[in-house]
Design an enzyme around this catalytic site. Sequence first.
Site, PDB file in Angstrom:
ATOM      1  N   CYS A   1       0.872  -1.177   0.000  1.00  0.00           N
ATOM      2  CA  CYS A   1       0.000   0.000   0.000  1.00  0.00           C
ATOM      3  C   CYS A   1       0.909   1.227   0.000  1.00  0.00           C
ATOM      4  CB  CYS A   1      -0.863  -0.034   1.262  1.00  0.00           C
ATOM      5  SG  CYS A   1      -1.894   1.422   1.507  1.00  0.00           S
TER       6      CYS A   1
ATOM      7  N   CYS B   1      -1.023   3.869  -6.484  1.00  0.00           N
ATOM      8  CA  CYS B   1      -1.874   3.237  -5.470  1.00  0.00           C
ATOM      9  C   CYS B   1      -2.107   1.823  -5.965  1.00  0.00           C
ATOM     10  CB  CYS B   1      -3.196   3.991  -5.339  1.00  0.00           C
ATOM     11  SG  CYS B   1      -4.453   3.095  -4.379  1.00  0.00           S
TER      12      CYS B   1
HETATM   13  N1  DGL Z   1      -4.006   0.766  -1.865  1.00  0.00           N
HETATM   14  C1  DGL Z   1      -3.616   1.923  -1.210  1.00  0.00           C
HETATM   15  C2  DGL Z   1      -2.374   2.555  -1.820  1.00  0.00           C
HETATM   16  O1  DGL Z   1      -1.606   1.892  -2.480  1.00  0.00           O
HETATM   17  C3  DGL Z   1      -4.524   2.998  -0.756  1.00  0.00           C
HETATM   18  C4  DGL Z   1      -5.970   2.980  -0.841  1.00  0.00           C
HETATM   19  C5  DGL Z   1      -6.604   3.741   0.316  1.00  0.00           C
HETATM   20  O2  DGL Z   1      -6.815   3.097   1.342  1.00  0.00           O
HETATM   21  O3  DGL Z   1      -6.883   4.938   0.170  1.00  0.00           O
HETATM   22  O4  DGL Z   1      -2.130   3.712  -1.612  1.00  0.00           O
END
Ligand code: DGL
Length: 258
Positions: free
Chosen positions: A76, A187
């Site tokens: 993430c 993301c």
């Molecule tokens: N998947 C997450 C990232 O790579 C973020 C998504 C979120 O929770 O806003 O930033």
Amino acid sequence: MAQITDPIAVFDSGMGGISVLKEMTRMMPKEDFIYFGDSLHAPYGTKTTEEVRQLTIGHIADFIENKHAKAIAVACNTATSAAVRILREMYPDVPLVGVEPAIKPAVLDCKHPRVLVMATPVTLKEEKFHNLEAIYDAQADIIPVPCPGLMEFIEQGILEGEELDSYLKDKLSPYLHTNITGIVLGCTHYPFVKKDIQAIVGPSVKIFDGSFGTAKELRRRVTEAGLLRSDEHAGTVAFLNSSDDPDKIRLSEYLYSI
Ligand code: DGL
């Protein structure tokens, strides 16, 4: 003391990290993986940095201390920006990787790079992004595009359709016809809607994400720690989610399968 047969834990605020997990299981097919999505507290990208930090540290500590994970991937960008430095200080002996926007390959790909970085508001305001931006600023136009609300489509299993299309057009249309050379998906949720993004910007714009680099770095660190399996074991993947909605696990399995 970690055992070679212990699992590798992969963490995300929801299901986005499954885009990174896929690359990891392909690269390390003998490993067992636990994938944990914190869908109950998602989205992370519009919280305060401190909130994201506390949630991330809490979950990773649980993996290491109670679930005997031998290595950790913070799949993430948002959680990585907020917490990875502290986690490395807390667990210096645990192989631990994070993800960051793949700006380098997008900049090095062509002569006059003009690159959009789609990511959450937290990722784009954190030091990690500003440091990356500073490295490549002189050789490229780097344009941050905060996308609050985009991860929610993927969390609901919406990977195509009118509503998603109009969200993406709204974000990207100001940059169409401005000689964009690349888009960085900063993301881990966004690779699941890459097809739609590509359709909007056209085939000449290259799209980059950090999955391959992150998986490679994880394998390097696990190997270096002497923890990479080489027996005949067929690796497994277990999906866990902080939400008690059974659809979250079903959707996780579906996203992993496509
Ligand atoms: N998947 C997450 C990232 O790579 C973020 C998504 C979120 O929770 O806003 O930033």
